[in-house]
Design a protein around this motif. Structure first.
Motif, mmCIF file in Angstrom:
data_model
loop_
_atom_site.group_PDB
_atom_site.id
_atom_site.type_symbol
_atom_site.label_atom_id
_atom_site.label_comp_id
_atom_site.label_asym_id
_atom_site.label_seq_id
_atom_site.Cartn_x
_atom_site.Cartn_y
_atom_site.Cartn_z
ATOM 1 N N ASP A 178 41.859 25.318 44.270
ATOM 2 C CA ASP A 178 42.896 25.531 45.273
ATOM 3 C C ASP A 178 43.709 24.247 45.454
ATOM 4 O O ASP A 178 43.147 23.159 45.536
ATOM 5 C CB ASP A 178 42.229 25.926 46.591
ATOM 6 C CG ASP A 178 43.231 26.244 47.672
ATOM 7 O OD1 ASP A 178 43.723 25.292 48.327
ATOM 8 O OD2 ASP A 178 43.522 27.433 47.876
ATOM 9 N N PRO A 179 45.030 24.343 45.530
ATOM 10 C CA PRO A 179 45.852 23.132 45.661
ATOM 11 C C PRO A 179 45.488 22.270 46.864
ATOM 12 O O PRO A 179 45.504 21.035 46.780
ATOM 13 C CB PRO A 179 47.273 23.689 45.777
ATOM 14 C CG PRO A 179 47.224 25.009 45.083
ATOM 15 C CD PRO A 179 45.865 25.549 45.362
ATOM 16 N N ALA A 180 45.158 22.891 47.981
ATOM 17 C CA ALA A 180 44.783 22.113 49.163
ATOM 18 C C ALA A 180 43.473 21.375 48.939
ATOM 19 O O ALA A 180 43.303 20.229 49.399
ATOM 20 C CB ALA A 180 44.676 23.023 50.384
ATOM 21 N N LEU A 181 42.554 21.983 48.230
ATOM 22 C CA LEU A 181 41.287 21.336 47.906
ATOM 23 C C LEU A 181 41.521 20.149 46.986
ATOM 24 O O LEU A 181 40.971 19.052 47.194
ATOM 25 C CB LEU A 181 40.347 22.350 47.262
ATOM 26 C CG LEU A 181 39.039 21.821 46.687
ATOM 27 C CD1 LEU A 181 38.249 21.045 47.711
ATOM 28 C CD2 LEU A 181 38.211 22.974 46.126
ATOM 29 N N ILE A 182 42.332 20.340 45.959
ATOM 30 C CA ILE A 182 42.638 19.249 45.042
ATOM 31 C C ILE A 182 43.277 18.088 45.790
ATOM 32 O O ILE A 182 42.895 16.919 45.613
ATOM 33 C CB ILE A 182 43.547 19.737 43.904
ATOM 34 C CG1 ILE A 182 42.795 20.718 43.002
ATOM 35 C CG2 ILE A 182 44.072 18.557 43.079
ATOM 36 C CD1 ILE A 182 43.666 21.399 41.971
ATOM 37 N N ALA A 183 44.224 18.386 46.653
ATOM 38 C CA ALA A 183 44.907 17.333 47.404
ATOM 39 C C ALA A 183 43.931 16.558 48.273
ATOM 40 O O ALA A 183 44.010 15.322 48.370
ATOM 41 C CB ALA A 183 46.019 17.942 48.256
ATOM 42 N N ALA A 184 43.001 17.255 48.909
ATOM 43 C CA ALA A 184 42.025 16.594 49.770
ATOM 44 C C ALA A 184 41.097 15.698 48.959
ATOM 45 O O ALA A 184 40.787 14.568 49.372
ATOM 46 C CB ALA A 184 41.216 17.636 50.539
ATOM 47 N N GLY A 216 37.038 27.325 36.255
ATOM 48 C CA GLY A 216 37.893 27.095 37.401
ATOM 49 C C GLY A 216 38.881 28.230 37.575
ATOM 50 O O GLY A 216 39.936 28.261 36.940
ATOM 51 N N ARG A 217 38.526 29.166 38.427
ATOM 52 C CA ARG A 217 39.362 30.351 38.671
ATOM 53 C C ARG A 217 39.528 30.513 40.178
ATOM 54 O O ARG A 217 38.842 31.334 40.812
ATOM 55 C CB ARG A 217 38.712 31.594 38.057
ATOM 56 C CG ARG A 217 38.495 31.503 36.542
ATOM 57 C CD ARG A 217 37.956 32.804 35.973
ATOM 58 N NE ARG A 217 36.641 33.131 36.502
ATOM 59 C CZ ARG A 217 35.491 32.739 35.964
ATOM 60 N NH1 ARG A 217 35.494 32.001 34.850
ATOM 61 N NH2 ARG A 217 34.335 33.080 36.521
ATOM 62 N N PRO A 218 40.398 29.708 40.764
ATOM 63 C CA PRO A 218 40.501 29.733 42.227
ATOM 64 C C PRO A 218 40.850 31.098 42.800
ATOM 65 O O PRO A 218 40.410 31.426 43.903
ATOM 66 C CB PRO A 218 41.591 28.695 42.525
ATOM 67 C CG PRO A 218 42.283 28.439 41.223
ATOM 68 C CD PRO A 218 41.280 28.691 40.154
ATOM 69 N N ALA A 219 41.613 31.893 42.072
ATOM 70 C CA ALA A 219 41.949 33.233 42.569
ATOM 71 C C ALA A 219 40.709 34.111 42.693
ATOM 72 O O ALA A 219 40.685 35.063 43.487
ATOM 73 C CB ALA A 219 42.974 33.895 41.654
ATOM 74 N N ASP A 220 39.666 33.781 41.914
ATOM 75 C CA ASP A 220 38.408 34.528 41.962
ATOM 76 C C ASP A 220 37.342 33.811 42.782
ATOM 77 O O ASP A 220 36.172 34.202 42.756
ATOM 78 C CB ASP A 220 37.883 34.768 40.543
ATOM 79 C CG ASP A 220 38.793 35.673 39.723
ATOM 80 O OD1 ASP A 220 39.446 36.551 40.337
ATOM 81 O OD2 ASP A 220 38.870 35.491 38.497
ATOM 82 N N GLY A 221 37.718 32.741 43.475
ATOM 83 C CA GLY A 221 36.781 32.069 44.366
ATOM 84 C C GLY A 221 35.913 31.018 43.712
ATOM 85 O O GLY A 221 34.928 30.576 44.312
ATOM 86 N N GLY A 265 33.438 19.699 51.899
ATOM 87 C CA GLY A 265 33.908 19.923 53.261
ATOM 88 C C GLY A 265 35.014 20.952 53.357
ATOM 89 O O GLY A 265 35.350 21.417 54.445
ATOM 90 N N TRP A 266 35.589 21.325 52.228
ATOM 91 C CA TRP A 266 36.683 22.301 52.193
ATOM 92 C C TRP A 266 36.126 23.713 52.340
ATOM 93 O O TRP A 266 35.027 24.023 51.890
ATOM 94 C CB TRP A 266 37.419 22.166 50.875
ATOM 95 C CG TRP A 266 38.493 23.184 50.646
ATOM 96 C CD1 TRP A 266 39.794 23.131 51.043
ATOM 97 C CD2 TRP A 266 38.354 24.417 49.925
ATOM 98 N NE1 TRP A 266 40.475 24.243 50.626
ATOM 99 C CE2 TRP A 266 39.624 25.052 49.950
ATOM 100 C CE3 TRP A 266 37.282 25.054 49.295
ATOM 101 C CZ2 TRP A 266 39.823 26.294 49.347
ATOM 102 C CZ3 TRP A 266 37.494 26.286 48.703
ATOM 103 C CH2 TRP A 266 38.753 26.897 48.714
ATOM 104 N N ARG A 267 36.929 24.565 52.951
ATOM 105 C CA ARG A 267 36.590 25.991 53.042
ATOM 106 C C ARG A 267 37.841 26.816 52.743
ATOM 107 O O ARG A 267 38.944 26.421 53.105
ATOM 108 C CB ARG A 267 36.048 26.355 54.419
ATOM 109 C CG ARG A 267 34.666 25.775 54.716
ATOM 110 C CD ARG A 267 33.614 26.381 53.797
ATOM 111 N NE ARG A 267 32.273 25.855 54.048
ATOM 112 C CZ ARG A 267 31.754 24.787 53.453
ATOM 113 N NH1 ARG A 267 32.497 24.095 52.590
ATOM 114 N NH2 ARG A 267 30.537 24.393 53.728
ATOM 115 N N PRO A 268 37.694 27.969 52.112
ATOM 116 C CA PRO A 268 38.860 28.819 51.828
ATOM 117 C C PRO A 268 39.531 29.276 53.116
ATOM 118 O O PRO A 268 38.884 29.432 54.158
ATOM 119 C CB PRO A 268 38.256 30.012 51.074
ATOM 120 C CG PRO A 268 36.892 29.572 50.630
ATOM 121 C CD PRO A 268 36.438 28.557 51.622
ATOM 122 N N ALA A 269 40.842 29.468 53.035
ATOM 123 C CA ALA A 269 41.579 29.996 54.186
ATOM 124 C C ALA A 269 41.108 31.407 54.493
ATOM 125 O O ALA A 269 40.833 32.208 53.591
ATOM 126 C CB ALA A 269 43.076 29.991 53.890
#
Length: 271
Positions: A178-184, A216-221, A265-269
């Protein structure tokens, strides 16, 4: 589980750490076919399980290879296609070391049938285990975090110019998580590395190998990252016995902990 091929330690969190290049075992009869230089196993990701010995606090599942990448490279596609077209690299069953010197004695390199046998015997069980663990943690948590742990000599002129940054994060060019995860994770890595006087880069020479790109398939979690480390930051990289250096490793471990803090520490929206 095939204990002969890999070691598996299950945790209860969403994090799975894959260590595909830490193995040092050789297939039966292989040692007698290798050059003296290859027998040092120089291109091993030395001491990676020890370096990440703190990962238990994240409830991580640890999957580590027992067999050397000289038997089969678990971070290459089983088809053998290059991950870095046009750039120097090594193959599925490599016949050269990273620096380009021969891995095998004259006439001893494996043919297509032997390569196929190694894929079935060593490559496939590791990937089946990895797939199963990712499915297990995703079922439990609703998502999975895959961290593919690697290291390499800080200077390998055949593969890259000059000195490699100390920490090299690969995200398949921002597509494997996920882009937000990568950024963090990138922000945390940069802050921690600066505080420790270490260098870092995201998607530099190493953008992630087969494991990161395949799983790495963020659309599939499933969110995957690769970390390639310069070995001189935690060990003696120049010559056998390639000793672990706790005096060097401590700084690096603090940065790695910051990376894993951000990752776990990241969690999906929601919604």
């Amino acid at each position: 589980m095939s204990d002969a091929i890999y070691d598996l330690e299950r945790g209860d969190g969403p994090l799975v750490i894959s260590m595909p290049h830490c193995g040092t075992a050789l297939a039966p009869g292989l040692a007698g076919r290798l050059t003296d230089e290859a027998l040092t196993l120089r291109d091993t990701d030395w001491h990676i399980p020890r370096l990440y010995g703190f990962a238990g606090r994240y409830g991580a599942t640890l999957l580590s290879a027992r067999y050397s990448r000289y038997v089969v490279d678990l971070n290459r596609p089983s088809s053998g296609e290059s991950l870095y077209p046009g750039q120097a690299t090594t193959g599925l069953c490599p016949d050269i070391l990273f620096d380009g010197t021969p891995l095998y004695r004259d006439g001893q390199a494996p043919g297509p049938e032997e390569v196929a046998e190694r894929v079935e015997r060593y490559w496939r069980p590791y990937h089946e285990a990895l797939e199963a663990e990712l499915a297990r943690v995703k079922e439990r948590h609703g998502f999975a975090l895959l961290y593919d742990a690697h290291s390499i000599r800080s200077q390998v002129p055949r593969l890259f110019d000059g000195r490699l940054p100390d920490l090299n994060l690969g995200t398949a060019r921002r597509t494997s998580a996920d882009p937000a995860l990568i950024a963090a994770v990138v922000a945390s890595m940069e802050r921690a590395a600066a505080a420790e006087g270490l260098t870092c880069v995201a998607d530099g020479r190493f953008v992630g190998g087969h494991i990161t790109r395949c799983y790495g398939r963020p659309a599939d979690g499933v969110h995957a990252l690769q970390m390639e480390l310069s070995q001189d930051r935690y060990m003696d990289e120049e010559a056998p016995p390639f000793a672990y250096r706790p005096d060097r490793a401590e700084r690096l471990q603090r940065v790695l902990a910051a990376v894993l803090d951000a990752f776990t520490g990241w969690r999906p929206a929601q919604g």
